[in-house]
Design an enzyme around this catalytic site. Sequence first.
Site, short mmCIF file in Angstrom:
data_model
loop_
_atom_site.label_atom_id
_atom_site.label_comp_id
_atom_site.label_asym_id
_atom_site.label_seq_id
_atom_site.Cartn_x
_atom_site.Cartn_y
_atom_site.Cartn_z
N ASP A 101 39.29 46.23 68.99
CA ASP A 101 39.91 47.51 68.63
C ASP A 101 39.16 48.66 69.31
O ASP A 101 38.00 48.51 69.70
CB ASP A 101 39.83 47.73 67.11
CG ASP A 101 40.57 46.64 66.35
OD1 ASP A 101 41.49 46.04 66.92
OD2 ASP A 101 40.20 46.41 65.18
N1 URA Z 1 38.66 41.89 64.30
C1 URA Z 1 39.00 43.17 64.08
O1 URA Z 1 39.43 43.54 63.00
N2 URA Z 1 38.85 44.04 65.09
C2 URA Z 1 38.31 43.70 66.28
O2 URA Z 1 38.17 44.55 67.16
C3 URA Z 1 37.96 42.36 66.49
C4 URA Z 1 38.15 41.46 65.48
#
Ligand code: URA
Length: 232
Positions: A101
């Site tokens: 993310d």
């Molecule tokens: N899980 C998440 O919630 N976000 C990420 O960036 C990676 C794994």
Amino acid sequence: MRLDRFLCETTDLTRSLAKKALHREEVRVDGGIIKNPATQVDAHCRVTWNGHSLALVGLRYVLLHKPEGVECSARRGLYPLVRELIDLPHVERLQTVGRLDVDTTGLVLLTDDGQWSHRVTSPKRRWGKVYEVTLAEPLEGAALDDAVTRFAEGLLLDGEEKPTRPAELAMRSPHVAKLTLHEGKYHQVKRMFAAIGHHVVALHRESIGPLFLGELAPGEWRELTEDEMAMF
Ligand code: URA
């Protein structure tokens, strides 16, 4: 491969501009001017365009320490792209191997080798991805025991048909967890903690299988060695 394709692969020329460059006698193969775009060349040929040597770029494997506020997607939206941090020719060909993310930091792999990418991400290969997860509220006591069991057994997340694969949860301190996943569903870490009533305030990926960030600072990257690449 055909000479016009070789020119496209090694320069910014489009196929039609490559043909024009050939027609203008700007291209030499092993010293001789070649005008025919269908001429076959390979990596052993010495190809020049206006006197500049051209070399085919092989497949690339990059390990990046993703900073916060940078996006793993291929198209520019609100945030800069991870690719924009990487100074390699034809960087637009590199795809991230899975995604983090925008607000997640840590280890991201990029490659133009689709088969390798599949080997890294395939749940069948069970490569562990280790995350450090900072929680808004402490997780301890009976709630922690319950979370460890639920993560190990697998949770059914909203909108999913299958439960998550067994994941290992351990606490480094009451607010900081270490979570090891063997798959990569959308927002998986945040959704798993939400399912047990916890809010993730910071998320950082430390490793994928045998690969760690090492000394790389946020925003820094390096190419994998042959040995590292061959481990997957
Ligand atoms: N899980 C998440 O919630 N976000 C990420 O960036 C990676 C794994």
